[in-house]
Design a protein around this motif. Sequence first.
Motif, PDB file in Angstrom:
ATOM      1  N   GLY A   1      32.953  52.612  42.892  1.00  0.00           N
ATOM      2  CA  GLY A   1      32.878  52.944  41.471  1.00  0.00           C
ATOM      3  C   GLY A   1      33.814  52.116  40.615  1.00  0.00           C
ATOM      4  O   GLY A   1      34.289  52.586  39.574  1.00  0.00           O
ATOM      5  N   ALA A   2      34.083  50.882  41.055  1.00  0.00           N
ATOM      6  CA  ALA A   2      34.991  50.006  40.305  1.00  0.00           C
ATOM      7  C   ALA A   2      34.395  49.663  38.943  1.00  0.00           C
ATOM      8  O   ALA A   2      33.182  49.742  38.738  1.00  0.00           O
ATOM      9  N   SER A   3      35.242  49.252  38.044  1.00  0.00           N
ATOM     10  CA  SER A   3      34.814  48.903  36.698  1.00  0.00           C
ATOM     11  C   SER A   3      33.934  47.672  36.722  1.00  0.00           C
ATOM     12  O   SER A   3      33.994  46.849  37.658  1.00  0.00           O
ATOM     13  N   PRO A   4      33.094  47.487  35.685  1.00  0.00           N
ATOM     14  CA  PRO A   4      32.282  46.258  35.616  1.00  0.00           C
ATOM     15  C   PRO A   4      33.113  44.994  35.704  1.00  0.00           C
ATOM     16  O   PRO A   4      32.675  44.008  36.325  1.00  0.00           O
ATOM     17  N   ALA A   5      34.297  44.994  35.120  1.00  0.00           N
ATOM     18  CA  ALA A   5      35.171  43.815  35.188  1.00  0.00           C
ATOM     19  C   ALA A   5      35.565  43.509  36.629  1.00  0.00           C
ATOM     20  O   ALA A   5      35.575  42.368  37.064  1.00  0.00           O
ATOM     21  N   MET A   6      35.881  44.548  37.395  1.00  0.00           N
ATOM     22  CA  MET A   6      36.254  44.369  38.794  1.00  0.00           C
ATOM     23  C   MET A   6      35.059  43.883  39.614  1.00  0.00           C
ATOM     24  O   MET A   6      35.178  43.010  40.467  1.00  0.00           O
ATOM     25  N   ARG A   7      33.879  44.416  39.304  1.00  0.00           N
ATOM     26  CA  ARG A   7      32.684  44.051  40.056  1.00  0.00           C
ATOM     27  C   ARG A   7      32.304  42.588  39.875  1.00  0.00           C
ATOM     28  O   ARG A   7      31.744  41.968  40.763  1.00  0.00           O
ATOM     29  N   THR A   8      32.611  42.055  38.723  1.00  0.00           N
ATOM     30  CA  THR A   8      32.187  40.682  38.425  1.00  0.00           C
ATOM     31  C   THR A   8      33.273  39.659  38.724  1.00  0.00           C
ATOM     32  O   THR A   8      33.103  38.476  38.417  1.00  0.00           O
TER      33      THR A   8
END
Length: 214
Positions: free
Chosen positions: A204-211
Motif C-alpha cells: 500500500g505504498a504511496s504512488p510516489a514510492m511505487r514509481t
Amino acid sequence: MVRVKARSKGGVDFPVYWRAIKARLDTELARWIPEFFRDLSAGQIETIHTILADGKRIRGCLVCLVSDVLGGKIEDAIPRAVAIECIQAASLIHDDYVDQDTRRRNRPATWTVEGPRKAVLLGDLIFATAIEKMMEISRWDGLAVAQAIATMANGAYQEPIGPLDLARAVAEGRYRPELYDRIIHLKTGTLFGAAAKVGAVAAGASPAMRTLSF
C-alpha cells in the motif's frame, strides 16, 4: 510472515530471509498455480509445476521483502510473488529455445520435452496469464508486469543471436561493452525492478514510492 529481524552490519541478512521465504513460496506455488491456470488440464498444470520446480525464488522473495519492509502483509505479497516467478519461468522457456540450450536446472529444457512450438506457446500463455492475474489485483500491478515483459523482450531482441555471433562481433571489433550492460539491464534487471514495484504496491505504498526507479 518472516519479519526482517535478522541483520548483519546494520542491514538485512538476505540469505536468512531468503531461505525462510523460499520455503513459503515453494508451498504457495503448489497452491496458486492451479488457481492461475484453472482452464488447463491436470497434465498441463503438472508441466507448469515442473517448469517452476527448483527455482531459487530470488525475485519472488524480493516482492515479499519490499512489502515486508514497507509494512505489508504476506497474504498480499504472495500472489504477486507467484506472478513474478511465473514470468521468470516463461522467460527461461523462451531463452532456452532461442539459445538452443538443452538443459535447465539439471533437467531437459522445456522445448526438448514439449517440442519447440508447444514450448514457445506455453511461455506466451504463462506471460499472458501473469498479466491477467495481476490486472485482477490492481491496475498498478498489471502495468508493472506488462511493462517488465515488454522490456525483457526488447532486451532479448537486441541480444546477439548465439555465442558464435557474439564471438564474431568481438573479433571484428563490432562488440560494444555498453550494449552488454544495457541488455543485462533490460533482460535481468527489469524483472528485479518489477518485483520491487509490486512489493511496494502490495504494502500500500504511496504512488510516489511505487514509481521510484528501482
